[in-house]
Design an enzyme around this catalytic site. Structure first.
Site, mmCIF file in Angstrom:
data_model
loop_
_atom_site.group_PDB
_atom_site.id
_atom_site.type_symbol
_atom_site.label_atom_id
_atom_site.label_comp_id
_atom_site.label_asym_id
_atom_site.label_seq_id
_atom_site.Cartn_x
_atom_site.Cartn_y
_atom_site.Cartn_z
ATOM 1 N N LYS A 125 0.696 -1.234 -0.039
ATOM 2 C CA LYS A 125 0.087 0.043 -0.023
ATOM 3 C C LYS A 125 0.906 1.153 -0.100
ATOM 4 O O LYS A 125 0.308 2.258 -0.584
ATOM 5 C CB LYS A 125 -1.063 0.190 1.192
ATOM 6 C CG LYS A 125 -1.644 -1.206 1.281
ATOM 7 C CD LYS A 125 -2.875 -1.402 0.402
ATOM 8 C CE LYS A 125 -3.915 -2.391 0.987
ATOM 9 N NZ LYS A 125 -3.627 -3.663 0.978
HETATM 10 C C1 LIG Z 1 -4.374 -4.759 0.810
HETATM 11 C C2 LIG Z 1 -3.621 -5.926 0.734
HETATM 12 C C3 LIG Z 1 -3.748 -7.155 -0.351
HETATM 13 C C4 LIG Z 1 -5.069 -6.860 -1.274
HETATM 14 O O1 LIG Z 1 -4.951 -5.867 -2.151
HETATM 15 P P1 LIG Z 1 -6.205 -5.429 -2.859
HETATM 16 O O2 LIG Z 1 -5.907 -3.981 -3.356
HETATM 17 O O3 LIG Z 1 -7.422 -5.105 -1.780
HETATM 18 O O4 LIG Z 1 -6.706 -6.388 -3.589
HETATM 19 C C5 LIG Z 1 -3.211 -8.203 -0.316
HETATM 20 N N1 LIG Z 1 -2.111 -8.265 0.732
HETATM 21 C C6 LIG Z 1 -1.730 -7.323 1.558
HETATM 22 C C7 LIG Z 1 -0.543 -7.770 2.318
HETATM 23 C C8 LIG Z 1 -2.466 -6.029 1.492
HETATM 24 O O5 LIG Z 1 -2.035 -5.407 2.408
#
Ligand SMILES: *Cc1c(COP(=O)(O)O)cnc(C)c1O
Length: 457
Positions: free
Chosen positions: A101
């Site tokens: 993120k």
């Molecule tokens: C947010 C997240 C996901 C999923 O990502 P999306 O964009 O919601 O599909 C997978 N793994 C981790 C560690 C995350 O923080």
């Protein structure tokens, strides 16, 4: 609407998601020329195509500051590491909160602040998180002049590390709200707040969670980056395995593909298999919050995928009315069926899916540690497992979405010892917490927002 407006407002006034009216036109020659750029330079090129309304110098500065060795630990920002079997790991979690993120959020924090300063405005960001988004958004916004954050998380349903990372933040512009409920309820509360246009305008509310278009745009960059690391010449199909919850990460990949990169996607879910079910059967069937399974890859514990609406929109050739009708059907009967839609069969040519499980992720963490000497996190393990199960011949890039340090218990189960933890996270769980627990009730959320907006928090 301009890119900057879509970024600042997050959701459309009617609760819909923003998508670009048209995609930028990028030639094969341009892609090839981009192979020599640094991550920050590549990001600036890509963002500038999607944000022609924004000042190029602002974009360049924000990208250079965000995608630096100081923030991501190396000049590479997103290094590509080789595993056995022509499998590769694209490291996207070397940022401040150890999850992918940060790749978008570190840029967004800077773009937001610069744009708000230019307009002479302040923004109250209201978001919902299953753990990583909120933490990442908060860390990107700490101390930013023009932004305050109210972040909703499901109480007791984020990992200890994630909880500590968010709730230990002691900054006047960051407010943590823990909701007695699951992530989808928190997300619904944010949607309800955003659906009230008058309230939203009154308190200058925006969003930076996974539905913000600017975040999707920033994520397109690492698909191009990963592709170019492996395939200069842009002439062979590369498979990319993506662990998925809200369909945000992989949706950005689908845009990279539409820009011209020959990528085939392998979508991985955990036991919460709403999206796997869709790609196998054409039926999109959301689950009630109470049916969300708590798993050892908790950031993917999701009953409906908010960014999926964008793919359905693309499938319908940008017919918002058709998408609106499907979402009305969804509200009535919790499902819709696209198996007979002409676009659905075409999807199978470039996106396949699979479901992982606790046993599979533990086995995969162990296998990668033994074979490659790398400790991967449980979400990444879901992607590696499904990726290997569904790959065809040719290289496979697995997107690493978090560092193992965030999910100690599962790593201990897999390897018999805790994951390596970066020094700056020592003692994180012992730090004082700053969080308010409230019911999953929109009136309670509104009351908190009013307090924060009045500067009384
Ligand atoms: C947010 C997240 C996901 C999923 O990502 P999306 O964009 O919601 O599909 C997978 N793994 C981790 C560690 C995350 O923080």
């Amino acid at each position: 609407m301009s890119f900057a407006d879509a970024m600042i407002t997050g959701l459309a006034p009617d609760g819909g998601l923003y998508v670009p009216a048209a995609l930028p036109d990028i030639s094969i020659e341009e892609f090839e020329a981009w192979a020599s750029l640094s991550y920050a330079e590549l990001a600036a090129e890509v963002i500038a195509r999607f944000a022609p309304d924004m000042d190029r110098a602002t974009i360049d500065e924000a990208c250079a500051a965000a995608y630096s060795a100081a923030v991501f630990g190396s000049a590479d920002v997103a290094p590509l590491a080789a595993l056995v079997d022509d499998t590769w790991l694209l490291h996207l979690s070397n940022g401040p909160t150890l999850a992918f993120k940060d790749m978008a959020m570190q840029l967004l924090g800077r773009l937001f602040d610069a744009e708000l300063a230019r307009r002479g405005e302040k923004l109250l960001v209201v978001g919902a998180t299953s753990g990583d988004t909120g933490s990442s958004a908060e860390h990107a916004m700490i101390g930013r002049e023009n932004i305050r954050v109210v972040m909703l998380s499901p109480w007791g349903r984020v990992s200890e590390f994630q909880a500590a990372q968010m709730y230990s933040i002691d900054a006047p512009n960051i407010v943590n709200l823990a909701i007695e409920g699951v992530f989808d309820q928190a997300q619904d509360l944010v949607k309800a707040i955003n659906g009230d246009a008058a309230f939203k305008a009154q308190h200058s509310i925006g969003a930076v969670n996974s539905i913000n278009w600017a975040r999707v745009a920033a994520q397109i960059v690492y698909y191009i980056w990963g592709y170019l690391r492996l395939a200069p010449g842009v002439d062979r199909v590369i498979q990319m395995a993506v662990p998925t919850g809200n369909f945000g990460n992989i949706y950005a990949g689908t845009i990279a593909r539409r820009l011209g990169l020959p990528i085939r996607f392998i979508l991985a879910t955990n036991e919460n298999d709403v999206l796997d079910e869709f790609f196998r059967t054409g039926v999109y069937r959301v689950r009630p919050g109470a049916q969300v399974v708590e798993t050892s890859s908790p950031s993917m514990d999701i009953a409906k995928a908010s960014n999926f609406e964008r793919l359905v929109y693309d499938l319908h050739g940008g017919d918002g009315g058709a998408v609106g009708a499907l979402w009305e059907e969804l509200a009535r009967s919790r499902r819709f069926d696209l198996a007979a839609h002409p676009g659905f069969a075409g999807l199978a040519e470039w996106i396949v899916s699979g479901t992982s499980s606790h046993a599979r992720r533990v086995e995969t963490i162990r296998r990668v540690a033994v074979e490659d000497g790398i400790v991967i996190d449980p979400h990444t393990a879901d992607g590696v497992w499904v990726g290997r199960a569904r790959r065809t011949s040719g290289p496979l890039i697995c997107l690493e979405t978090a560092q193992a340090a965030k999910f100690g218990a599962t790593i201990v189960e897999a390897l018999g010892q805790p994951p390596p933890r970066p020094a700056e996270f020592a003692g994180l769980e012992e730090r004082a917490r700053h969080v308010t627990v409230i019911g999953a009730d929109v009136a309670e959320v509104r009351a908190v927002i009013e307090t924060v907006a009045a500067g009384r928090s």
